[in-house]
Design an enzyme around this catalytic site. Structure first.
Site, mmCIF file in Angstrom:
data_model
loop_
_atom_site.group_PDB
_atom_site.id
_atom_site.type_symbol
_atom_site.label_atom_id
_atom_site.label_comp_id
_atom_site.label_asym_id
_atom_site.label_seq_id
_atom_site.Cartn_x
_atom_site.Cartn_y
_atom_site.Cartn_z
ATOM 1 N N HIS A 1 17.333 24.304 20.967
ATOM 2 C CA HIS A 1 16.687 23.821 19.748
ATOM 3 C C HIS A 1 15.194 24.132 19.843
ATOM 4 O O HIS A 1 14.641 24.273 20.936
ATOM 5 C CB HIS A 1 16.885 22.322 19.593
ATOM 6 N N GLU B 1 12.519 22.361 19.503
ATOM 7 C CA GLU B 1 11.701 21.438 20.301
ATOM 8 C C GLU B 1 11.892 21.672 21.800
ATOM 9 O O GLU B 1 10.931 21.635 22.570
ATOM 10 C CB GLU B 1 12.062 19.979 19.981
ATOM 11 N N CYS C 1 16.924 15.694 16.661
ATOM 12 C CA CYS C 1 18.232 15.113 16.961
ATOM 13 C C CYS C 1 18.096 14.205 18.185
ATOM 14 O O CYS C 1 17.012 14.100 18.786
ATOM 15 C CB CYS C 1 19.248 16.224 17.233
ATOM 16 N N CYS D 1 16.905 16.143 21.389
ATOM 17 C CA CYS D 1 15.486 16.471 21.370
ATOM 18 C C CYS D 1 14.610 15.223 21.474
ATOM 19 O O CYS D 1 13.590 15.226 22.166
ATOM 20 C CB CYS D 1 15.159 17.274 20.126
#
Length: 155
Positions: free
Chosen positions: A56, A58, A86, A89
């Site tokens: 992801h 991040e 999410c 993260c």
């Protein structure tokens, strides 16, 4: 054009990264890590390209910042993400001891900064991350909606 160093400025940088993700067929999410006003890490969604469910925006940005600083903890860091993080993260932001999260669009399906879960509001964790949501929300949301609208039109 936003003033350099402002939340809007850094979110615009993250938005450019999100556009790159979308151009590559990934969900268009971008993130940057800023430490003492300096870009320390950047990333965009790449789980398909990397065959990595943890790739992801991040996570990629945090990895780059941590490697650059030689420490997995990033006290004082501010993370700018175009979409509300999410659970994975959000947990990583807590473990990295990030000082502040700034996100653009809320994620009503998987957001962990208050939309579905509130990781950062938990008093049971040993670190608190300050959260600011809604920075450049319109452009962040519009980019995501256009991506999914185009994806649905192809099927």
């Amino acid at each position: 054009m936003s003033e350099p160093g402002t939340d809007e400025h850094w979110m615009a940088v993250a938005l450019d990264l999100a556009r790159a993700a979308g151009a590559g067929g990934e969900v268009p999410v971008g993130a940057v890590v800023v430490i003492d006003g300096v870009l320390a890490g950047s990333g965009y969604n790449a789980p398909i390209a990397r065959s990595d469910p943890s790739a992801h925006a991040e996570i990629i940005a945090l990895r780059e910042a941590a490697q650059g600083h030689g420490n997995y903890r990033l006290p004082g860091a501010v993370v700018y993400a175009t979409l509300e993080p999410c659970v994975m993260c959000a947990g990583t932001l807590v473990h990295a001891r990030v000082a502040r999260l700034v996100f653009g669009a809320p994620d009503p399906r998987a957001g962990a900064a208050g939309s579905v879960f509130d990781i950062f509001g938990s008093t049971r964790l040993n670190h608190a991350v300050a959260v600011t949501g809604g920075v450049l929300e319109g452009p962040c949301r519009d980019l995501l909606q256009a991506f999914f609208r185009a994806r649905r039109a192809r099927t």
